[in-house]
Enzyme design. Structure first.
Site, PDB file in Angstrom:
ATOM      1  N   GLU A  86      67.587  11.139  33.107  1.00  0.00           N
ATOM      2  CA  GLU A  86      68.919  10.546  33.085  1.00  0.00           C
ATOM      3  C   GLU A  86      69.488  10.508  34.497  1.00  0.00           C
ATOM      4  OE1 GLU A  86      73.163  11.002  30.693  1.00  0.00           O
ATOM      5  OE2 GLU A  86      71.975  12.803  31.038  1.00  0.00           O
TER       6      GLU A  86
ATOM      7  N   LYS B  64      73.957   4.325  26.414  1.00  0.00           N
ATOM      8  CA  LYS B  64      74.293   5.587  25.746  1.00  0.00           C
ATOM      9  C   LYS B  64      75.440   5.380  24.765  1.00  0.00           C
ATOM     10  CE  LYS B  64      75.134  10.416  27.205  1.00  0.00           C
ATOM     11  NZ  LYS B  64      75.249  11.215  28.449  1.00  0.00           N
TER      12      LYS B  64
ATOM     13  N   CYS C 101      70.520  11.765  26.450  1.00  0.00           N
ATOM     14  CA  CYS C 101      71.193  13.060  26.560  1.00  0.00           C
ATOM     15  C   CYS C 101      72.023  13.428  25.314  1.00  0.00           C
ATOM     16  CB  CYS C 101      72.040  13.104  27.820  1.00  0.00           C
ATOM     17  SG  CYS C 101      72.438  14.774  28.377  1.00  0.00           S
TER      18      CYS C 101
END
Length: 283
Positions: free
Chosen positions: A50, A119, A160
């Protein structure tokens, strides 16, 4: 082309746990170099961490953001083509329509963009006395889930904080994914508590492979990453991992193990959906 290969179940994955600096060009060059190194070692799918081209932090996202396609993504496209590998491009801050996103691009061995995941769950947390962070101060949330096909299996992508949401992983499994990949940068509070636990949880719940790739730890950075990039198999066993230093994690993936585990413990066909919704679930 890669699509002409007969379907096989076995391939090597590499997770490049990169040391990220404030020099974007250097970060991208390092990523390209690691892709080449992993390809020479036999990896066919190479994953970056990331925020690999930028320090992680709300004050950096705007400064380092770029469009897709843009310089960073074009470098990954060329690296995928030159080395004839799949590249899961960790994530970069993306500028699109006056908004910023935390975005993962995926390129096939011909350098063609096959997936773009923004995301969807933004990292807004407050652990008193430990860490407070709010991605939503600068980032916008993505609006769709993302999968891509390979000659070995279908793969679902999250970034994440997405890993904390079992519903997302369950949908990917129901859509036929045999592997989930999460570029992520957990911190020194959540990392030791939950990083490996969440990977093993998603693996055992859905009986598939989970790979999570972190930046290396920089104790001088504003945000200190946990590291410990890891691959977990469908039995929820850790089959490859590392420490916090810059390193490369390799694992041999055999997607036939997914079917083996699902056959041995057939929870997917034993679900009592009649009890999970409606009046029974309200009691």
């Amino acid at each position: 082309t890669f699509t002409s290969h007969t379907m096989t179940t076995v391939f090597k994955i590499a997770l490049a746990q990169l040391a990220v600096t404030k020099d974007k060009a250097s970060n991208v060059a390092r990523a390209v170099s690691q892709i080449q190194q992993a390809s020479k070692a036999g990896a066919k799918l190479i994953c970056l961490p990331e925020c690999f081209n930028s320090p992680y932090g709300t004050k950096f996202f705007g400064e380092y953001a770029e469009p897709i396609p843009g310089p960073t993504s074009e470098s990954l496209s060329e690296a995928a083509r030159a080395n004839q590998v799949f590249v899961v491009g960790g994530s970069i801050p993306e500028r699109r329509d006056d908004k910023l996103y935390n975005t993962c691009v995926v390129y096939n061995p011909e350098g063609v963009l096959v997936a773009c995941h923004r995301k969807v769950h933004l990292f807004d947390i407050d652990v008193p006395g430990k860490i407070t962070f709010k991605e939503s101060e600068t980032l916008s949330a993505g609006t769709q889930l993302t999968t891509f096909a390979t000659p070995w299996c279908k793969i679902g992508v999250g970034i994440c904080y997405d890993m904390r949401f079992p519903d997302m992983a369950r949908i990917y499994a129901d859509q036929g994914c045999d592997m989930l990949i999460y570029p992520g940068a957990f911190n020194m509070t959540t990392g030791p508590k939950h990083w490996e636990l969440l990977q093993r949880s998603r693996a055992v719940d859905n009986q598939l492979y989970v790979a999570a790739v972190s930046p290396a730890r920089d104790t001088t950075a504003d945000y200190v990453a946990w590291g410990h990039s890891t691959v977990v198999d469908p039995w929820a066993e850790v089959i490859a991992t590392t420490d916090e230093q810059e390193s490369m994690v390799y694992a041999d993936i055999d997607t036939s193990v997914v079917q083996e585990v699902r056959g041995a413990i057939p929870i997917r066909t034993q679900r009592r959906a009649d009890l999970y919704t409606g009046p029974q679930a309200q009691n």
